[in-house]
Design a protein around this motif. Structure first.
Motif, mmCIF file in Angstrom:
data_model
loop_
_atom_site.group_PDB
_atom_site.id
_atom_site.type_symbol
_atom_site.label_atom_id
_atom_site.label_comp_id
_atom_site.label_asym_id
_atom_site.label_seq_id
_atom_site.Cartn_x
_atom_site.Cartn_y
_atom_site.Cartn_z
ATOM 1 N N ASP A 121 0.833 -1.206 0.000
ATOM 2 C CA ASP A 121 0.000 0.000 0.000
ATOM 3 C C ASP A 121 0.869 1.259 0.000
ATOM 4 O O ASP A 121 0.514 2.278 -0.606
ATOM 5 C CB ASP A 121 -0.917 0.009 1.225
ATOM 6 N N GLY A 122 2.011 1.185 0.690
ATOM 7 C CA GLY A 122 2.923 2.322 0.711
ATOM 8 C C GLY A 122 3.441 2.662 -0.674
ATOM 9 O O GLY A 122 3.522 3.837 -1.052
ATOM 10 N N LEU A 123 3.786 1.649 -1.455
ATOM 11 C CA LEU A 123 4.245 1.900 -2.824
ATOM 12 C C LEU A 123 3.145 2.546 -3.663
ATOM 13 O O LEU A 123 3.416 3.420 -4.494
ATOM 14 C CB LEU A 123 4.693 0.585 -3.470
ATOM 15 N N THR A 124 1.900 2.132 -3.436
ATOM 16 C CA THR A 124 0.782 2.735 -4.166
ATOM 17 C C THR A 124 0.644 4.212 -3.810
ATOM 18 O O THR A 124 0.426 5.063 -4.683
ATOM 19 C CB THR A 124 -0.524 1.991 -3.842
ATOM 20 N N ARG A 125 0.781 4.536 -2.517
ATOM 21 C CA ARG A 125 0.691 5.937 -2.097
ATOM 22 C C ARG A 125 1.827 6.765 -2.688
ATOM 23 O O ARG A 125 1.624 7.913 -3.102
ATOM 24 C CB ARG A 125 0.717 6.033 -0.568
ATOM 25 N N VAL A 126 3.025 6.197 -2.723
ATOM 26 C CA VAL A 126 4.171 6.914 -3.290
ATOM 27 C C VAL A 126 3.932 7.210 -4.767
ATOM 28 O O VAL A 126 4.188 8.324 -5.245
ATOM 29 C CB VAL A 126 5.468 6.105 -3.100
ATOM 30 N N ALA A 127 3.431 6.219 -5.507
ATOM 31 C CA ALA A 127 3.170 6.422 -6.933
ATOM 32 C C ALA A 127 2.142 7.526 -7.145
ATOM 33 O O ALA A 127 2.292 8.377 -8.034
ATOM 34 C CB ALA A 127 2.697 5.115 -7.565
ATOM 35 N N ALA A 128 1.089 7.535 -6.315
ATOM 36 C CA ALA A 128 0.059 8.570 -6.443
ATOM 37 C C ALA A 128 0.619 9.944 -6.095
ATOM 38 O O ALA A 128 0.313 10.944 -6.763
ATOM 39 C CB ALA A 128 -1.122 8.233 -5.540
ATOM 40 N N ALA A 129 1.448 10.011 -5.053
ATOM 41 C CA ALA A 129 2.022 11.296 -4.646
ATOM 42 C C ALA A 129 2.956 11.842 -5.715
ATOM 43 O O ALA A 129 2.964 13.043 -6.001
ATOM 44 C CB ALA A 129 2.763 11.137 -3.320
ATOM 45 N N ARG A 130 3.742 10.956 -6.321
ATOM 46 C CA ARG A 130 4.655 11.412 -7.372
ATOM 47 C C ARG A 130 3.885 11.888 -8.600
ATOM 48 O O ARG A 130 4.274 12.862 -9.247
ATOM 49 C CB ARG A 130 5.616 10.287 -7.741
ATOM 50 N N ALA A 131 2.793 11.212 -8.911
ATOM 51 C CA ALA A 131 1.985 11.647 -10.053
ATOM 52 C C ALA A 131 1.371 13.016 -9.789
ATOM 53 O O ALA A 131 1.241 13.842 -10.698
ATOM 54 C CB ALA A 131 0.891 10.622 -10.335
ATOM 55 N N ALA A 132 1.003 13.275 -8.514
ATOM 56 C CA ALA A 132 0.392 14.558 -8.163
ATOM 57 C C ALA A 132 1.399 15.700 -8.145
ATOM 58 O O ALA A 132 1.017 16.871 -8.212
ATOM 59 C CB ALA A 132 -0.288 14.452 -6.800
ATOM 60 N N GLU A 133 2.686 15.374 -8.033
ATOM 61 C CA GLU A 133 3.711 16.417 -7.995
ATOM 62 C C GLU A 133 3.766 17.219 -9.286
ATOM 63 O O GLU A 133 4.054 18.410 -9.283
ATOM 64 C CB GLU A 133 5.090 15.792 -7.744
ATOM 65 N N GLY A 134 3.489 16.565 -10.404
ATOM 66 C CA GLY A 134 3.559 17.264 -11.676
ATOM 67 C C GLY A 134 4.991 17.470 -12.136
ATOM 68 O O GLY A 134 5.934 16.888 -11.591
ATOM 69 N N PRO A 135 5.188 18.337 -13.141
ATOM 70 C CA PRO A 135 6.527 18.558 -13.691
ATOM 71 C C PRO A 135 7.491 19.123 -12.651
ATOM 72 O O PRO A 135 7.103 19.900 -11.781
ATOM 73 C CB PRO A 135 6.273 19.580 -14.810
ATOM 74 N N LYS A 136 8.754 18.745 -12.770
ATOM 75 C CA LYS A 136 9.781 19.220 -11.841
ATOM 76 C C LYS A 136 10.595 20.377 -12.418
ATOM 77 O O LYS A 136 11.235 21.113 -11.672
ATOM 78 C CB LYS A 136 10.711 18.065 -11.465
ATOM 79 N N TRP A 137 10.595 20.521 -13.732
ATOM 80 C CA TRP A 137 11.384 21.567 -14.381
ATOM 81 C C TRP A 137 10.470 22.618 -14.996
ATOM 82 O O TRP A 137 9.358 22.318 -15.427
ATOM 83 C CB TRP A 137 12.266 20.973 -15.477
ATOM 84 N N GLN A 138 10.962 23.856 -15.044
ATOM 85 C CA GLN A 138 10.236 24.934 -15.714
ATOM 86 C C GLN A 138 11.240 25.859 -16.389
ATOM 87 O O GLN A 138 12.274 26.203 -15.814
ATOM 88 C CB GLN A 138 9.388 25.729 -14.720
ATOM 89 N N VAL A 139 10.923 26.246 -17.617
ATOM 90 C CA VAL A 139 11.730 27.218 -18.354
ATOM 91 C C VAL A 139 10.850 28.420 -18.666
ATOM 92 O O VAL A 139 9.739 28.268 -19.192
ATOM 93 C CB VAL A 139 12.289 26.615 -19.656
ATOM 94 N N ASP A 140 11.332 29.610 -18.316
ATOM 95 C CA ASP A 140 10.632 30.863 -18.607
ATOM 96 C C ASP A 140 11.489 31.690 -19.557
ATOM 97 O O ASP A 140 12.678 31.925 -19.288
ATOM 98 C CB ASP A 140 10.400 31.668 -17.331
ATOM 99 N N ALA A 141 10.891 32.131 -20.643
ATOM 100 C CA ALA A 141 11.579 33.005 -21.592
ATOM 101 C C ALA A 141 10.722 34.244 -21.795
ATOM 102 O O ALA A 141 9.519 34.137 -22.068
ATOM 103 C CB ALA A 141 11.808 32.290 -22.919
ATOM 104 N N GLY A 142 11.336 35.420 -21.634
ATOM 105 C CA GLY A 142 10.539 36.633 -21.716
ATOM 106 C C GLY A 142 11.276 37.789 -22.360
ATOM 107 O O GLY A 142 12.504 37.781 -22.506
ATOM 108 N N THR A 143 10.502 38.789 -22.739
ATOM 109 C CA THR A 143 11.063 40.014 -23.297
ATOM 110 C C THR A 143 10.258 41.195 -22.785
ATOM 111 O O THR A 143 9.065 41.056 -22.465
ATOM 112 C CB THR A 143 11.049 39.981 -24.836
ATOM 113 N N GLU A 144 10.905 42.343 -22.684
ATOM 114 C CA GLU A 144 10.240 43.561 -22.214
ATOM 115 C C GLU A 144 10.712 44.739 -23.053
ATOM 116 O O GLU A 144 11.901 44.853 -23.379
ATOM 117 C CB GLU A 144 10.542 43.814 -20.738
ATOM 118 N N TYR A 145 9.764 45.610 -23.384
ATOM 119 C CA TYR A 145 10.072 46.827 -24.144
ATOM 120 C C TYR A 145 9.534 48.024 -23.375
ATOM 121 O O TYR A 145 8.415 47.990 -22.848
ATOM 122 C CB TYR A 145 9.430 46.774 -25.528
ATOM 123 N N SER A 146 10.332 49.097 -23.297
ATOM 124 C CA SER A 146 9.910 50.317 -22.607
ATOM 125 C C SER A 146 10.120 51.524 -23.509
ATOM 126 O O SER A 146 11.211 51.720 -24.064
ATOM 127 C CB SER A 146 10.709 50.521 -21.314
#
Length: 361
Positions: A121-146
């Protein structure tokens, strides 16, 4: 989640129905009522008479883990072999969101006893928790003009890329940010490293270091740190501090305030701001900000500020208005866009537009 695990163990653990194990039965009954201190006292009294009783130690480790005293629970398990001990170690890791260790301990328990249901049952909970974590990486690319009015200041622009890695069940994150600034007809680059995290459910903190090698107008170095403390279900106290090191001056900033969250997806924030340049008197101001949800996947923000602003080591009172939106184009891609107007006293009015795309994987 922990309460469900506790209830299941109390119902399934075979020792709970054996009259010969009076202290264990009593302790489990007390634990079911969440009287963990009383349960620990009962088990410690019995352990004083039977210090080598493995079942007593295992039960004491369980109760300590339910109480949240993970260090004491781990110490109680020291030297204890077997599937149950490995499973309790897995539970300790799971409660602390260390899913990799939890999986390893549950797997160890099943290697010893392949039919041990609690470990499975513990392994099942771990699998569910990891699935709920979602992506671990994020890349943001932006530009600004003034662009500017009331001044012959040439237009400004900047481009940025940020890479963020989440860990500790998304409770913590580290980022690297690279920015290119084009202002005053000059170009500067900046590198920033930062960490952020939650300490329990009531405290969040962050810290960052940044530098601009051979800077013309950006700070040569910058340190920033801050956080928030939850006072009630909907009220947070916030603090932000920063120190910029220019070639000609040092500028220290501090902001403290409150954030009110009446509903999910809505927040109203207010801060008092004090900026202290090393070459002039300190100045104070404030800002106000509203964050809200238009519909699922579409959010907005808007705010006002009347506060000192430091540009190229010169601090001047500035009145600002800003607004923007965030649109979740997909489950892993978000588009952000915004506008800001800065009226820098007796200097210029700046109109800034920015767009950022975030991708999670």
């Amino acid at each position: 989640m922990k309460a469900l695990i506790v209830s299941a163990i109390l119902l399934l653990a075979p020792g709970a129905v054996l009259a010969a194990e009076g202290p264990i039965t009593e302790a489990r009954q007390l634990a079911e009522l969440k009287r963990y201190d009383d349960a620990v006292a009962v088990l410690n009294a019995a352990k004083a008479q039977r210090p080598d009783d493995a079942e007593l130690r295992l039960t004491l480790a369980r109760v300590l883990s339910w109480k949240g005293d993970y260090r004491a629970a781990s110490a109680e398990l020291a030297g204890l072999p077997g599937a149950e001990a490995a499973t309790i170690r897995g539970n300790l890791a799971y409660y602390q969101s260390d899913f990799a260790t939890a999986q390893a301990r549950y797997t160890e328990a099943l290697t010893i006893a392949p039919e041990f249901d609690e470990a499975r049952d513990g392994l099942t909970r771990v699998a569910a928790a990891r699935a709920a974590e979602g992506p671990k990486w994020q890349v943001d690319a932006g530009t600004e003009y003034s662009g500017f009015s009331g001044s012959d200041q040439p237009d400004w622009n900047q481009q940025s890329v940020q890479i963020t890695r989440r860990f500790n069940a998304n409770r913590s994150a580290a980022h690297l940010r690279l920015v290119r600034y084009s202002q005053f007809g000059l170009n500067d680059g900046e590198v920033e490293l930062g960490l952020a995290g939650r300490l329990g459910d009531r405290v969040s903190v962050y810290a960052s270091l940044a530098g601009s090698p051979d800077a013309d107008f950006r700070p040569e170095g910058r340190m920033a740190a801050g956080g928030a403390v939850r006072m009630t279900k909907s009220v947070w106290l916030t603090f932000d501090g920063r120190r910029d090191r220019y070639a000609a001056a040092r500028v220290t900033s501090a902001a403290w305030g409150m954030r009110y969250e009446p509903h999910d997806g809505w927040a109203l924030s207010s801060r008092m701001i004090r900026v202290s340049p090393s070459d002039s008197d300190a100045q104070t101001g404030y800002d106000l900000r509203l964050d809200g949800t238009i519909r699922e996947g579409l959010r907005f923000y808007a705010g006002l500020a009347d506060a000192p602003e430091t540009v190229a080591a010169v601090t001047i009172d500035t009145r600002s208005a800003f607004a923007g939106i965030a649109w979740d184009m997909t489950q892993i891609t978000t588009l952000r866009a915004g506008y800001g107007r800065d009226d820098r006293e007796n200097t210029y009015v700046r109109h800034g537009f920015h767009v950022t795309v975030s991708h999670r994987f």
